[in-house]
Motif scaffolding. Structure first.
Motif, PDB file in Angstrom:
ATOM      1  N   LEU A 240       0.823  -1.202   0.000  1.00  0.00           N
ATOM      2  CA  LEU A 240       0.000   0.000   0.000  1.00  0.00           C
ATOM      3  C   LEU A 240       0.861   1.259   0.000  1.00  0.00           C
ATOM      4  N   HIS A 241       1.959   1.217   0.737  1.00  0.00           N
ATOM      5  CA  HIS A 241       2.883   2.364   0.763  1.00  0.00           C
ATOM      6  C   HIS A 241       3.470   2.594  -0.612  1.00  0.00           C
ATOM      7  N   ASP A 242       3.883   1.522  -1.291  1.00  0.00           N
ATOM      8  CA  ASP A 242       4.448   1.645  -2.640  1.00  0.00           C
ATOM      9  C   ASP A 242       3.423   2.175  -3.628  1.00  0.00           C
ATOM     10  N   ASP A 243       2.133   1.868  -3.376  1.00  0.00           N
ATOM     11  CA  ASP A 243       1.062   2.345  -4.257  1.00  0.00           C
ATOM     12  C   ASP A 243       0.658   3.783  -3.951  1.00  0.00           C
ATOM     13  N   GLY A 244       1.271   4.392  -2.942  1.00  0.00           N
ATOM     14  CA  GLY A 244       0.985   5.777  -2.603  1.00  0.00           C
ATOM     15  C   GLY A 244      -0.269   5.988  -1.782  1.00  0.00           C
ATOM     16  N   GLU A 245      -0.786   4.926  -1.150  1.00  0.00           N
ATOM     17  CA  GLU A 245      -2.011   5.066  -0.366  1.00  0.00           C
ATOM     18  C   GLU A 245      -1.712   5.776   0.959  1.00  0.00           C
ATOM     19  N   VAL A 246      -2.601   6.674   1.371  1.00  0.00           N
ATOM     20  CA  VAL A 246      -2.452   7.377   2.635  1.00  0.00           C
ATOM     21  C   VAL A 246      -2.840   6.433   3.768  1.00  0.00           C
ATOM     22  N   LEU A 247      -1.908   6.179   4.680  1.00  0.00           N
ATOM     23  CA  LEU A 247      -2.113   5.181   5.715  1.00  0.00           C
ATOM     24  C   LEU A 247      -2.155   5.774   7.120  1.00  0.00           C
ATOM     25  N   ILE A 248      -1.822   7.041   7.262  1.00  0.00           N
ATOM     26  CA  ILE A 248      -1.746   7.657   8.587  1.00  0.00           C
ATOM     27  C   ILE A 248      -2.823   8.731   8.698  1.00  0.00           C
ATOM     28  N   SER A 249      -3.691   8.579   9.680  1.00  0.00           N
ATOM     29  CA  SER A 249      -4.764   9.540   9.886  1.00  0.00           C
ATOM     30  C   SER A 249      -4.194  10.908  10.268  1.00  0.00           C
ATOM     31  N   LYS A 250      -4.911  11.953   9.886  1.00  0.00           N
ATOM     32  CA  LYS A 250      -4.529  13.309  10.292  1.00  0.00           C
ATOM     33  C   LYS A 250      -4.932  13.592  11.735  1.00  0.00           C
ATOM     34  N   ASN A 251      -5.890  12.819  12.230  1.00  0.00           N
ATOM     35  CA  ASN A 251      -6.439  13.074  13.560  1.00  0.00           C
ATOM     36  C   ASN A 251      -5.732  12.205  14.602  1.00  0.00           C
ATOM     37  N   ILE A 252      -4.435  12.472  14.827  1.00  0.00           N
ATOM     38  CA  ILE A 252      -3.670  11.746  15.833  1.00  0.00           C
ATOM     39  C   ILE A 252      -2.874  12.748  16.666  1.00  0.00           C
ATOM     40  N   THR A 253      -2.450  12.306  17.836  1.00  0.00           N
ATOM     41  CA  THR A 253      -1.621  13.130  18.717  1.00  0.00           C
ATOM     42  C   THR A 253      -0.228  12.534  18.767  1.00  0.00           C
ATOM     43  N   VAL A 254       0.778  13.346  18.414  1.00  0.00           N
ATOM     44  CA  VAL A 254       2.161  12.874  18.382  1.00  0.00           C
ATOM     45  C   VAL A 254       3.007  13.811  19.228  1.00  0.00           C
ATOM     46  N   GLU A 255       3.562  13.279  20.324  1.00  0.00           N
ATOM     47  CA  GLU A 255       4.412  14.070  21.213  1.00  0.00           C
ATOM     48  C   GLU A 255       5.756  13.358  21.380  1.00  0.00           C
ATOM     49  N   ASN A 256       6.808  14.047  20.958  1.00  0.00           N
ATOM     50  CA  ASN A 256       8.164  13.503  21.094  1.00  0.00           C
ATOM     51  C   ASN A 256       8.229  12.068  20.573  1.00  0.00           C
ATOM     52  N   SER A 257       7.655  11.862  19.408  1.00  0.00           N
ATOM     53  CA  SER A 257       7.565  10.512  18.844  1.00  0.00           C
ATOM     54  C   SER A 257       7.981  10.509  17.386  1.00  0.00           C
ATOM     55  N   LYS A 258       8.328   9.317  16.895  1.00  0.00           N
ATOM     56  CA  LYS A 258       8.796   9.154  15.520  1.00  0.00           C
ATOM     57  C   LYS A 258       8.014   8.024  14.869  1.00  0.00           C
ATOM     58  N   ILE A 260       8.101   5.621  11.533  1.00  0.00           N
ATOM     59  CA  ILE A 260       8.943   5.127  10.443  1.00  0.00           C
ATOM     60  C   ILE A 260       8.056   4.332   9.492  1.00  0.00           C
ATOM     61  N   PRO A 261       7.794   4.824   8.291  1.00  0.00           N
ATOM     62  CA  PRO A 261       6.894   4.106   7.379  1.00  0.00           C
ATOM     63  C   PRO A 261       7.549   2.833   6.828  1.00  0.00           C
ATOM     64  N   PRO A 262       6.688   1.915   6.328  1.00  0.00           N
ATOM     65  CA  PRO A 262       5.236   2.047   6.215  1.00  0.00           C
ATOM     66  C   PRO A 262       4.525   1.672   7.510  1.00  0.00           C
ATOM     67  N   CYS A 263       3.526   2.473   7.858  1.00  0.00           N
ATOM     68  CA  CYS A 263       2.689   2.211   9.024  1.00  0.00           C
ATOM     69  C   CYS A 263       1.252   2.604   8.700  1.00  0.00           C
ATOM     70  N   TYR A 264       0.301   1.897   9.307  1.00  0.00           N
ATOM     71  CA  TYR A 264      -1.075   2.343   9.329  1.00  0.00           C
ATOM     72  C   TYR A 264      -1.370   2.844  10.729  1.00  0.00           C
ATOM     73  N   ILE A 265      -1.886   4.079  10.840  1.00  0.00           N
ATOM     74  CA  ILE A 265      -2.252   4.640  12.138  1.00  0.00           C
ATOM     75  C   ILE A 265      -3.664   5.199  12.018  1.00  0.00           C
ATOM     76  N   GLY A 266      -4.571   4.649  12.826  1.00  0.00           N
ATOM     77  CA  GLY A 266      -5.975   5.000  12.734  1.00  0.00           C
ATOM     78  C   GLY A 266      -6.327   6.303  13.443  1.00  0.00           C
ATOM     79  N   GLU A 267      -7.615   6.548  13.539  1.00  0.00           N
ATOM     80  CA  GLU A 267      -8.129   7.785  14.123  1.00  0.00           C
ATOM     81  C   GLU A 267      -7.897   7.817  15.637  1.00  0.00           C
ATOM     82  N   ASN A 268      -7.632   9.028  16.146  1.00  0.00           N
ATOM     83  CA  ASN A 268      -7.558   9.308  17.582  1.00  0.00           C
ATOM     84  C   ASN A 268      -6.471   8.513  18.302  1.00  0.00           C
TER      85      ASN A 268
END
Length: 336
Positions: A240-258, A260-268
C-alpha cells in the motif's frame, strides 16, 4: 458478477484473537481481512459486483452481520448472509449459499489475501487462482496439459506434479454448474476426511468436459496464525505504501515521537515518547507511550506502555505494560 465468501470457521489457530472476533474481521493494515479480499477481487474482475454473499455460523451476532452487509454496500452490491449449520467441509459450506450460485460467481475463502493483475479467460468455464510455490508437496496443486488447461487437482503430491498451488479463489462462469455438481456430491455422500469438498464437485465438472484454466497471482498472503498474520500485515503495508495510499490519519496526537513508514495509524491514536515502525498497524483510539514498536499489529482501543515490541499482535481494548517482545495478546487482556 457475484462473490461468495465461506467464513464460518472461527480461526482456532489465531486464538486468542478470534475468541471475540471472527478471523475474517481481524484488521490488516486498517481493514478487515474479508473487506480487503472482496475489494481486491472486485479490482481484478474490473466489472460491477451484483452481490456479495457471506457464509457464517449462526452465532456470529447481528453486529458482525451488519458489518459484513456494510462491506457489500461499499461495493454497491447486495449483501446476503447465509448460515452453515454444521462444519461439514468446503462443498457443504458453498451449498449453504446455493440460491446465489447462479451465473458468474467468484468463490473466495476468507483467510487469503493476494495481489494480481490478469484478465479472466472468457472461453473457460472456470478459473482457479494459483501461486507458484517452492514446496508444492505441502499444498494442493493443479495439473496442466499442453494447452494450459487444468486436468486435475492433486493434494500434497509426493512426486512432482506442478508448482502451482491452489490459493482458495475460484471463478465459475455458470455458478449453477458447480451447484449441480456439489448437489451430486452431497446426494452420493462423497466425503474426504469426513467432509464434503469443493474439489469433488470440480472433478465432476472436469469429467463432464468443462474447461478449467489457471489464473496466477503475483502475491499470496495467508492469515492462518499469529506469526503469518503479522507478516501479512507487514507485506500489505509495504504494498500500500508503494502504491501511494495514505495510511496515517490526520487526527492523531504525536508528542516527542517518531513514525517510520510504512505504518497504518488509525483515528484518535495517541503517541508519546514512542518510536513506531516500520511495518506497524495501530487501530483507532490506541495509545502508545514510552515504547518502541515495529513489525506489529495492534487493534483498536489498545494501550501499550513501557514496551519494546517486535512481531507482536495485541487485541482490542487490551493493555500491555512491560518489557516483553514476542507478544500475542487477545481482546480485553491486561499484562502489567
Amino acid at each position: 458478477m457475484k462473490i461468495i465468501v465461506p467464513m464460518a470457521g472461527r480461526g482456532s489457530r489465531l486464538r486468542p484473537h478470534t475468541l471475540t472476533t471472527p478471523k475474517p474481521l481481524i484488521p490488516i493494515a486498517g481493514k478487515p481481512i474479508v473487506q480487503r479480499l472482496v475489494e481486491d477481487i472486485a479490482k481484478v474482475l474490473n466489472q460491477p459486483i451484483e452481490e456479495v454473499a457471506f457464509i457464517i455460523k449462526d452465532d456470529f451476532g447481528h453486529a458482525i452481520e451488519n458489518r459484513l452487509l456494510e462491506i457489500a454496500k461499499s461495493l454497491n452490491a447486495k449483501g446476503t448472509i447465509y448460515y452453515q449449520d454444521k462444519p461439514l467441509g468446503t462443498g457443504h459450506a458453498i451449498m449453504s449459499a446455493k440460491d446465489t450460485l447462479i451465473g458468474p460467481c467468484v468463490i473466495a475463502y476468507a483467510d487469503t489475501l493476494f495481489k494480481a493483475d490478469f484478465n479472466l479467460d472468457a472461453s473457460a468455464d472456470s478459473v482457479i487462482w494459483v501461486k507458484e510455490v517452492k514446496n508444492p508437496e505441502a499444498y494442493g496443486v493443479v495439473q496442466l496439459n499442453n494447452n494450459n488447461e487444468i486436468t486435475a487437482l492433486v493434494e500434497k503430491p509426493q512426486s512432482f506434479v506442478s508448482d502451482l498451488a491452489v490459493i482458495g479463489i475460484y471463478y465459475f462462469k455458470k455458478g449453477e454448474e458447480l451447484r449441480n455438481a456439489l448437489q451430486n456430491v452431497l446426494e452420493q455422500k462423497i466425503m474426504n476426511g469426513g467432509e464434503y469438498q469443493i474439489n469433488d464437485g470440480i472433478k465432476m465438472m472436469m469429467d463432464a468436459g468443462k474447461k478449467f484454466v489457471p489464473g496466477e497471482v503475483a502475491e499470496w498472503m495467508d492469515c492462518g496464525n499469529k506469526n503469518v498474520t503479522v507478516e501479512t500485515n507487514s507485506r500489505m503495508l509495504g504494498f500500500l505504501h508503494d502504491d501511494g495510499e495514505v495510511l496515517i490519519s490526520k487526527n492523531i496526537t504525536v508528542e516527542n515521537s517518531k513514525i517510520i513508514p510504512p505504518c497504518y495509524i488509525g483515528e484518535n491514536v495517541v503517541l508519546k515518547n514512542a518510536t513506531i515502525g516500520p511495518f506497524v498497524s495501530l487501530g483507532n483510539d490506541s495509545v502508545v507511550k514510552d515504547s518502541t514498536v515495529r513489525n506489529s499489529l495492534i487493534q483498536s482501543s489498545a494501550t501499550v506502555l513501557n514496551a519494546s515490541l517486535d512481531n507482536a499482535m495485541i487485541g482490542n481494548f487490551a493493555k500491555f505494560d512491560g518489557y516483553f517482545t514476542n507478544v500475542s495478546l487477545g481482546d480485553f487482556s491486561v499484562l502489567e
